[in-house]
Design a protein around this motif. Structure first.
Motif, PDB file in Angstrom:
ATOM      1  N   GLU A   1      44.660  19.886  34.987  1.00  0.00           N
ATOM      2  CA  GLU A   1      45.795  18.986  34.835  1.00  0.00           C
ATOM      3  C   GLU A   1      46.299  18.494  36.178  1.00  0.00           C
ATOM      4  O   GLU A   1      47.499  18.448  36.453  1.00  0.00           O
ATOM      5  CB  GLU A   1      46.928  19.680  34.065  1.00  0.00           C
ATOM      6  N   GLY A   2      45.332  18.160  37.045  1.00  0.00           N
ATOM      7  CA  GLY A   2      45.671  17.602  38.353  1.00  0.00           C
ATOM      8  C   GLY A   2      46.127  18.615  39.372  1.00  0.00           C
ATOM      9  O   GLY A   2      46.467  18.249  40.509  1.00  0.00           O
ATOM     10  N   LYS A   3      46.127  19.902  39.039  1.00  0.00           N
ATOM     11  CA  LYS A   3      46.546  20.940  39.972  1.00  0.00           C
ATOM     12  C   LYS A   3      45.322  21.652  40.556  1.00  0.00           C
ATOM     13  O   LYS A   3      44.398  22.002  39.828  1.00  0.00           O
ATOM     14  CB  LYS A   3      47.449  21.957  39.271  1.00  0.00           C
ATOM     15  N   GLN A   4      45.344  21.831  41.867  1.00  0.00           N
ATOM     16  CA  GLN A   4      44.252  22.510  42.548  1.00  0.00           C
ATOM     17  C   GLN A   4      44.455  24.027  42.457  1.00  0.00           C
ATOM     18  O   GLN A   4      45.482  24.563  42.885  1.00  0.00           O
ATOM     19  CB  GLN A   4      44.194  22.106  44.020  1.00  0.00           C
ATOM     20  N   LEU A   5      43.486  24.695  41.839  1.00  0.00           N
ATOM     21  CA  LEU A   5      43.526  26.143  41.694  1.00  0.00           C
ATOM     22  C   LEU A   5      42.264  26.755  42.305  1.00  0.00           C
ATOM     23  O   LEU A   5      41.300  26.050  42.600  1.00  0.00           O
ATOM     24  CB  LEU A   5      43.633  26.530  40.211  1.00  0.00           C
ATOM     25  N   VAL A   6      42.287  28.048  42.462  1.00  0.00           N
ATOM     26  CA  VAL A   6      41.124  28.761  42.999  1.00  0.00           C
ATOM     27  C   VAL A   6      40.808  29.942  42.081  1.00  0.00           C
ATOM     28  O   VAL A   6      41.695  30.758  41.782  1.00  0.00           O
ATOM     29  CB  VAL A   6      41.377  29.278  44.429  1.00  0.00           C
ATOM     30  N   LEU A   7      39.572  29.999  41.629  1.00  0.00           N
ATOM     31  CA  LEU A   7      39.097  31.117  40.821  1.00  0.00           C
ATOM     32  C   LEU A   7      38.334  32.079  41.725  1.00  0.00           C
ATOM     33  O   LEU A   7      37.383  31.682  42.404  1.00  0.00           O
ATOM     34  CB  LEU A   7      38.172  30.619  39.705  1.00  0.00           C
ATOM     35  N   ALA A   8      38.746  33.332  41.738  1.00  0.00           N
ATOM     36  CA  ALA A   8      38.072  34.365  42.541  1.00  0.00           C
ATOM     37  C   ALA A   8      37.377  35.343  41.605  1.00  0.00           C
ATOM     38  O   ALA A   8      38.030  35.939  40.732  1.00  0.00           O
ATOM     39  CB  ALA A   8      39.076  35.100  43.413  1.00  0.00           C
ATOM     40  N   ASN A   9      36.075  35.461  41.757  1.00  0.00           N
ATOM     41  CA  ASN A   9      35.304  36.480  41.038  1.00  0.00           C
ATOM     42  C   ASN A   9      35.256  37.731  41.911  1.00  0.00           C
ATOM     43  O   ASN A   9      34.819  37.663  43.065  1.00  0.00           O
ATOM     44  CB  ASN A   9      33.885  35.995  40.756  1.00  0.00           C
ATOM     45  N   ILE A  10      35.660  38.853  41.366  1.00  0.00           N
ATOM     46  CA  ILE A  10      35.788  40.081  42.159  1.00  0.00           C
ATOM     47  C   ILE A  10      34.964  41.188  41.524  1.00  0.00           C
ATOM     48  O   ILE A  10      35.117  41.484  40.334  1.00  0.00           O
ATOM     49  CB  ILE A  10      37.266  40.513  42.246  1.00  0.00           C
ATOM     50  N   LEU A  11      34.095  41.809  42.326  1.00  0.00           N
ATOM     51  CA  LEU A  11      33.274  42.927  41.865  1.00  0.00           C
ATOM     52  C   LEU A  11      33.528  44.147  42.744  1.00  0.00           C
ATOM     53  O   LEU A  11      33.607  44.033  43.976  1.00  0.00           O
ATOM     54  CB  LEU A  11      31.788  42.564  41.924  1.00  0.00           C
ATOM     55  N   ASP A  12      33.653  45.295  42.118  1.00  0.00           N
ATOM     56  CA  ASP A  12      33.761  46.555  42.858  1.00  0.00           C
ATOM     57  C   ASP A  12      32.413  46.818  43.530  1.00  0.00           C
ATOM     58  O   ASP A  12      31.383  46.942  42.876  1.00  0.00           O
ATOM     59  CB  ASP A  12      34.109  47.687  41.896  1.00  0.00           C
ATOM     60  N   ALA A  13      32.421  46.897  44.869  1.00  0.00           N
ATOM     61  CA  ALA A  13      31.174  47.039  45.635  1.00  0.00           C
ATOM     62  C   ALA A  13      30.890  48.485  46.020  1.00  0.00           C
ATOM     63  O   ALA A  13      29.995  48.734  46.836  1.00  0.00           O
ATOM     64  CB  ALA A  13      31.231  46.166  46.886  1.00  0.00           C
ATOM     65  N   THR A  14      31.624  49.433  45.442  1.00  0.00           N
ATOM     66  CA  THR A  14      31.458  50.841  45.839  1.00  0.00           C
ATOM     67  C   THR A  14      30.021  51.314  45.634  1.00  0.00           C
ATOM     68  O   THR A  14      29.415  51.891  46.550  1.00  0.00           O
ATOM     69  CB  THR A  14      32.422  51.737  45.038  1.00  0.00           C
TER      70      THR A  14
END
Length: 254
Positions: free
Chosen positions: A113-126
């Motif tokens: 809807e015209g708004k700039q967002l950021v999607l972060a994919n996060i994985l536990d790297a342990t």
């Protein structure tokens, strides 16, 4: 007429897709405020949904990195692109209980809807980091084993000529009076150099020894015969092996 649903407009469908992801997914706005966190992210960080919404994303990062992250986030928003976060460097996140853990993060700019967002994919790297460390340790042990083999081979190759030199020095010492002071001094220097080289060889052989070796019984008579057979002697030296009771055994660490 295009019947393809707009997943961004259909909030329910969008939420189902996000929650179905096994990776933690956090969506932030241009100010770094969290506007959505899927179930995997909530479980990963130990928060309830209402505890994260509209909170700064820095809440999920150790305090020591907050200032730097704000700067990195602003720089990213000026040129948003899909990429790994801090590629080549170790990243750490922080759970609600304060525990820190390594993570892999990828960033994806999206527009709703015209708004700039950021999607972060996060994985536990342990687990990945642990596996990498174990692999590095195995590789280090393999390199050390190869080095030990090389050192052992070099030591054995050097030992034979050193024996020859040592025997010849012993032979020359019997004629010390004929060699004169300078000759005797040279023989003594050679003897000392051979002794030093022998000590280095023994250190190399000790380096190659398996610290987890086991004691084995060896017949003393066989051990003496083997040592004599492998010893290089000058023609002026004769060596005889006495009779040894074969019942005499030694415990040798291999």
């Amino acid at each position: 007429m295009n019947s393809t649903p707009n997943i961004y407009a259909d909030e329910k469908l969008f939420r189902v897709m996000v929650d179905a992801s096994p990776a933690g997914m956090i969506i932030t706005d241009a100010r770094g405020k969290i506007v959505l966190a899927n179930q995997s992210a909530l479980e990963l960080f130990g928060y309830a949904s209402d505890e994260l919404l509209q909170e700064s994303v820095e809440l999920l990062i150790p305090a020591a990195y907050h200032e730097a992250h704000v700067s990195h986030r602003a720089r990213y928003m000026s040129h948003p692109e899909t990429r790994r976060m801090a590629a080549g460097r170790d990243l750490f996140a922080q759970r609600k209980d304060g525990t820190k853990f390594p993570v892999d993060v990828s960033l994806h700019p999206i527009e709703i809807e015209g708004k700039q967002l950021v999607l972060a994919n996060i994985l536990d790297a342990t687990d990945r980091r642990r596996a990498e460390k174990e692999r590095e340790q195995r590789q280090a042990m393999e390199r050390l084993a190869l080095l030990g083999q090389l050192a052992g081979g070099v030591a054995h190759e050097i030992r034979t000529p050193l024996c020859v030199i040592g025997n010849n020095v012993y032979f020359l010492q019997m004629f010390a009076e004929k060699l004169g002071p300078e000759g005797s001094e040279c023989v003594q220097e050679i003897k000392e150099a051979v002794g030093k080289a022998n000590r280095i060889v023994l250190e190399l052989l000790d380096f190659t020894c398996d610290p987890q070796g086991e004691l084995s019984e060896v017949c003393l008579a066989d051990l003496v015969v083997s040592a004599v057979r492998d010893t290089s002697l000058s023609e002026a030296v004769s060596l005889s092996v006495p009779e040894i009771d074969r019942r005499l055994m030694l415990n040798v660490d291999y």
